[in-house]
Design a protein around this motif. Sequence first.
Motif, PDB file in Angstrom:
ATOM      1  N   GLN A   1       1.279  -1.259  -0.261  1.00  0.00           N
ATOM      2  CA  GLN A   1      -0.199  -0.106  -0.425  1.00  0.00           C
ATOM      3  C   GLN A   1       0.749   1.239   0.097  1.00  0.00           C
ATOM      4  OE1 GLN A   1      -2.637   0.891   3.716  1.00  0.00           O
ATOM      5  NE2 GLN A   1      -4.109   0.660   1.544  1.00  0.00           N
ATOM      6  N   TYR A   2       1.046   1.716  -1.247  1.00  0.00           N
ATOM      7  CA  TYR A   2       2.226   2.884  -1.635  1.00  0.00           C
ATOM      8  C   TYR A   2       1.685   3.747  -2.222  1.00  0.00           C
ATOM      9  CZ  TYR A   2       5.942   0.038   0.892  1.00  0.00           C
ATOM     10  OH  TYR A   2       5.946  -0.653   1.645  1.00  0.00           O
ATOM     11  N   LYS A   3       0.588   4.932  -1.459  1.00  0.00           N
ATOM     12  CA  LYS A   3       0.727   5.648  -2.381  1.00  0.00           C
ATOM     13  C   LYS A   3       2.006   6.320  -3.942  1.00  0.00           C
ATOM     14  CE  LYS A   3      -0.532   8.356   1.349  1.00  0.00           C
ATOM     15  NZ  LYS A   3      -0.800   9.570   1.790  1.00  0.00           N
TER      16      LYS A   3
ATOM     17  N   GLY B   1       0.171   5.458 -10.366  1.00  0.00           N
ATOM     18  CA  GLY B   1       0.474   5.841 -12.271  1.00  0.00           C
ATOM     19  C   GLY B   1       1.632   5.688 -12.080  1.00  0.00           C
ATOM     20  N   THR B   2       2.242   4.147 -11.730  1.00  0.00           N
ATOM     21  CA  THR B   2       3.164   3.484 -12.285  1.00  0.00           C
ATOM     22  C   THR B   2       3.292   2.246 -12.145  1.00  0.00           C
ATOM     23  OG1 THR B   2       4.302   3.222 -10.137  1.00  0.00           O
ATOM     24  CG2 THR B   2       5.389   4.801 -11.459  1.00  0.00           C
ATOM     25  N   PHE B   3       2.544   1.692 -10.843  1.00  0.00           N
ATOM     26  CA  PHE B   3       1.669   0.415 -10.983  1.00  0.00           C
ATOM     27  C   PHE B   3       0.525  -0.046 -10.796  1.00  0.00           C
ATOM     28  CE2 PHE B   3       1.275  -3.513  -8.236  1.00  0.00           C
ATOM     29  CZ  PHE B   3       0.626  -4.229  -8.922  1.00  0.00           C
ATOM     30  N   TYR B   4       0.085   0.929 -10.121  1.00  0.00           N
ATOM     31  CA  TYR B   4      -1.293   1.129  -9.556  1.00  0.00           C
ATOM     32  C   TYR B   4      -2.224   2.305 -10.085  1.00  0.00           C
ATOM     33  CZ  TYR B   4      -0.446  -1.264  -5.370  1.00  0.00           C
ATOM     34  OH  TYR B   4      -0.459  -2.523  -4.505  1.00  0.00           O
ATOM     35  N   PRO B   5      -3.404   1.546 -11.224  1.00  0.00           N
ATOM     36  CA  PRO B   5      -3.722   2.670 -11.509  1.00  0.00           C
ATOM     37  C   PRO B   5      -3.751   4.440 -10.910  1.00  0.00           C
ATOM     38  CG  PRO B   5      -5.090   0.845 -11.549  1.00  0.00           C
ATOM     39  CD  PRO B   5      -4.111   0.707 -11.166  1.00  0.00           C
ATOM     40  N   GLU B   6      -3.535   5.723 -11.400  1.00  0.00           N
ATOM     41  CA  GLU B   6      -3.683   7.056 -10.950  1.00  0.00           C
ATOM     42  C   GLU B   6      -5.074   6.898 -10.264  1.00  0.00           C
ATOM     43  OE1 GLU B   6      -1.845  10.009  -9.564  1.00  0.00           O
ATOM     44  OE2 GLU B   6      -0.942   8.820 -11.278  1.00  0.00           O
ATOM     45  N   THR B   7      -6.109   6.034 -10.567  1.00  0.00           N
ATOM     46  CA  THR B   7      -7.268   6.562  -9.711  1.00  0.00           C
ATOM     47  C   THR B   7      -7.885   5.511  -8.653  1.00  0.00           C
ATOM     48  OG1 THR B   7      -8.737   5.339 -11.606  1.00  0.00           O
ATOM     49  CG2 THR B   7      -8.006   8.270 -11.373  1.00  0.00           C
ATOM     50  N   LEU B   8      -7.193   4.459  -8.397  1.00  0.00           N
ATOM     51  CA  LEU B   8      -7.416   3.006  -7.497  1.00  0.00           C
ATOM     52  C   LEU B   8      -7.376   3.644  -6.284  1.00  0.00           C
ATOM     53  CD1 LEU B   8      -7.512  -0.100  -7.918  1.00  0.00           C
ATOM     54  CD2 LEU B   8      -5.048   0.025  -7.169  1.00  0.00           C
TER      55      LEU B   8
END
Length: 80
Positions: free
Chosen positions: A10-12, A16-23
């Motif tokens: 859980q890293y903000k 935008g890199t691993f997680y979608p920006e809006t997740l």
Amino acid sequence: MIWVGTSGFQYKEWKGTFYPETLPLAKMLPFYATHFTTTEINYSFRQIPSEKTLTNWSNLTPPKFRFGLKALQEITHFRQ
């Protein structure tokens, strides 16, 4: 069996890199679990997660997903 994961999930900063920006933060673990088979729980270094938290994490991941909990700092650093 080889388990592949990272030290935490859980890293903000990963948005935008691993997680979608809006997740949303609450959706990070299920998303993470579609890419990896394990994660280390750093949170447990400071305090033991509650049974409710552990159950929730388990419910958000596939049956074969595994969690590695760090030992409490009190045990690893403070007790002789």
